[in-house]
Scaffold this motif. Sequence first.
Motif, PDB file in Angstrom:
ATOM      1  N   ALA A  40      15.107 -42.398 146.174  1.00 40.05           N
ATOM      2  CA  ALA A  40      16.471 -42.336 146.715  1.00 40.05           C
ATOM      3  C   ALA A  40      17.431 -41.806 145.652  1.00 40.05           C
ATOM      4  O   ALA A  40      18.296 -40.973 145.950  1.00 40.05           O
ATOM      5  N   VAL A  41      17.283 -42.255 144.423  1.00 41.34           N
ATOM      6  CA  VAL A  41      18.123 -41.764 143.328  1.00 41.34           C
ATOM      7  C   VAL A  41      17.874 -40.270 143.116  1.00 41.34           C
ATOM      8  O   VAL A  41      18.809 -39.483 142.979  1.00 41.34           O
ATOM      9  N   ALA A  42      16.603 -39.867 143.113  1.00 37.55           N
ATOM     10  CA  ALA A  42      16.263 -38.450 142.920  1.00 37.55           C
ATOM     11  C   ALA A  42      16.835 -37.592 144.050  1.00 37.55           C
ATOM     12  O   ALA A  42      17.323 -36.482 143.803  1.00 37.55           O
ATOM     13  N   LEU A  43      16.799 -38.090 145.273  1.00 38.90           N
ATOM     14  CA  LEU A  43      17.354 -37.342 146.409  1.00 38.90           C
ATOM     15  C   LEU A  43      18.859 -37.153 146.237  1.00 38.90           C
ATOM     16  O   LEU A  43      19.382 -36.048 146.434  1.00 38.90           O
ATOM     17  N   CYS A  44      19.546 -38.202 145.833  1.00 43.30           N
ATOM     18  CA  CYS A  44      20.992 -38.093 145.604  1.00 43.30           C
ATOM     19  C   CYS A  44      21.283 -37.090 144.497  1.00 43.30           C
ATOM     20  O   CYS A  44      22.234 -36.306 144.584  1.00 43.30           O
ATOM     21  N   ARG A  45      20.461 -37.071 143.471  1.00 43.46           N
ATOM     22  CA  ARG A  45      20.651 -36.109 142.377  1.00 43.46           C
ATOM     23  C   ARG A  45      20.394 -34.684 142.853  1.00 43.46           C
ATOM     24  O   ARG A  45      21.063 -33.744 142.410  1.00 43.46           O
ATOM     25  N   LEU A  46      19.428 -34.508 143.764  1.00 35.75           N
ATOM     26  CA  LEU A  46      19.194 -33.178 144.341  1.00 35.75           C
ATOM     27  C   LEU A  46      20.415 -32.699 145.115  1.00 35.75           C
ATOM     28  O   LEU A  46      20.687 -31.505 145.176  1.00 35.75           O
ATOM     29  N   TRP A  47      21.141 -33.631 145.687  1.00 38.81           N
ATOM     30  CA  TRP A  47      22.371 -33.303 146.423  1.00 38.81           C
ATOM     31  C   TRP A  47      23.552 -33.100 145.486  1.00 38.81           C
ATOM     32  O   TRP A  47      24.645 -32.784 145.928  1.00 38.81           O
ATOM     33  N   GLY A  48      23.362 -33.339 144.198  1.00 38.38           N
ATOM     34  CA  GLY A  48      24.436 -33.144 143.231  1.00 38.38           C
ATOM     35  C   GLY A  48      25.250 -34.392 142.948  1.00 38.38           C
ATOM     36  O   GLY A  48      26.300 -34.324 142.309  1.00 38.38           O
ATOM     37  N   VAL A  49      24.790 -35.543 143.412  1.00 39.73           N
ATOM     38  CA  VAL A  49      25.490 -36.810 143.169  1.00 39.73           C
ATOM     39  C   VAL A  49      24.792 -37.494 141.999  1.00 39.73           C
ATOM     40  O   VAL A  49      23.806 -38.203 142.175  1.00 39.73           O
ATOM     41  N   GLU A  50      25.306 -37.269 140.803  1.00 39.26           N
ATOM     42  CA  GLU A  50      24.673 -37.755 139.579  1.00 39.26           C
ATOM     43  C   GLU A  50      24.979 -39.226 139.285  1.00 39.26           C
ATOM     44  O   GLU A  50      24.328 -39.830 138.451  1.00 39.26           O
ATOM     45  N   THR A  51      25.962 -39.798 139.952  1.00 41.23           N
ATOM     46  CA  THR A  51      26.400 -41.161 139.636  1.00 41.23           C
ATOM     47  C   THR A  51      25.538 -42.238 140.280  1.00 41.23           C
ATOM     48  O   THR A  51      25.692 -43.406 139.958  1.00 41.23           O
ATOM     49  N   VAL A  52      24.646 -41.881 141.184  1.00 41.53           N
ATOM     50  CA  VAL A  52      23.819 -42.873 141.866  1.00 41.53           C
ATOM     51  C   VAL A  52      22.680 -43.313 140.952  1.00 41.53           C
ATOM     52  O   VAL A  52      21.980 -42.496 140.365  1.00 41.53           O
ATOM     53  N   THR A  53      22.532 -44.640 140.832  1.00 41.17           N
ATOM     54  CA  THR A  53      21.443 -45.237 140.059  1.00 41.17           C
ATOM     55  C   THR A  53      20.766 -46.282 140.930  1.00 41.17           C
ATOM     56  O   THR A  53      21.272 -46.633 142.003  1.00 41.17           O
ATOM     57  N   GLU A  54      19.640 -46.791 140.473  1.00 41.92           N
ATOM     58  CA  GLU A  54      18.981 -47.864 141.222  1.00 41.92           C
ATOM     59  C   GLU A  54      19.899 -49.083 141.306  1.00 41.92           C
ATOM     60  O   GLU A  54      19.927 -49.779 142.314  1.00 41.92           O
ATOM     61  N   ARG A  55      20.673 -49.308 140.272  1.00 48.35           N
ATOM     62  CA  ARG A  55      21.611 -50.435 140.272  1.00 48.35           C
ATOM     63  C   ARG A  55      22.721 -50.230 141.301  1.00 48.35           C
ATOM     64  O   ARG A  55      23.109 -51.167 142.003  1.00 48.35           O
ATOM     65  N   SER A  56      23.244 -49.008 141.409  1.00 48.63           N
ATOM     66  CA  SER A  56      24.305 -48.758 142.391  1.00 48.63           C
ATOM     67  C   SER A  56      23.774 -48.903 143.817  1.00 48.63           C
ATOM     68  O   SER A  56      24.498 -49.352 144.713  1.00 48.63           O
ATOM     69  N   LEU A  57      22.492 -48.557 144.042  1.00 51.61           N
ATOM     70  CA  LEU A  57      21.881 -48.773 145.354  1.00 51.61           C
ATOM     71  C   LEU A  57      21.850 -50.267 145.677  1.00 51.61           C
ATOM     72  O   LEU A  57      22.200 -50.687 146.785  1.00 51.61           O
TER      73      LEU A  57
END
Length: 102
Positions: A40-57
């Motif tokens: 899920a974090v990697a998918l968000c990063r592919l979309w250009g959302v670098e701020t998502v982490t496992e902790r933020s999830l």
Amino acid sequence: MGRTAPAVPDVAAATANRVKNILAAPEYDSEMPAFDNAHAVALCRLWGVETVTERSLKFAVMERNLAVHKILGRWRWSEADLRDWIKGMRRPASTATSGGAA
């Protein structure tokens, strides 16, 4: 003497490749919870959302801002749920109020 350290695999690149493979699969459905924490974090990063982490999830789930599916004791997310959450995170800059009198 002269020994070199073994190559360390690039986990982030491998995870990103796995996400791309999931998205490219013919049977893929964006409504199905196909992504674990790292994916899920990697998918968000592919979309250009670098701020998502496992902790933020984790905090988004605890605050009930992000839907999660528990499958065999593990959290899973769907692409659609992640997209909705990210759209909700973004706030237009025009919502800020000015301190001056009108």
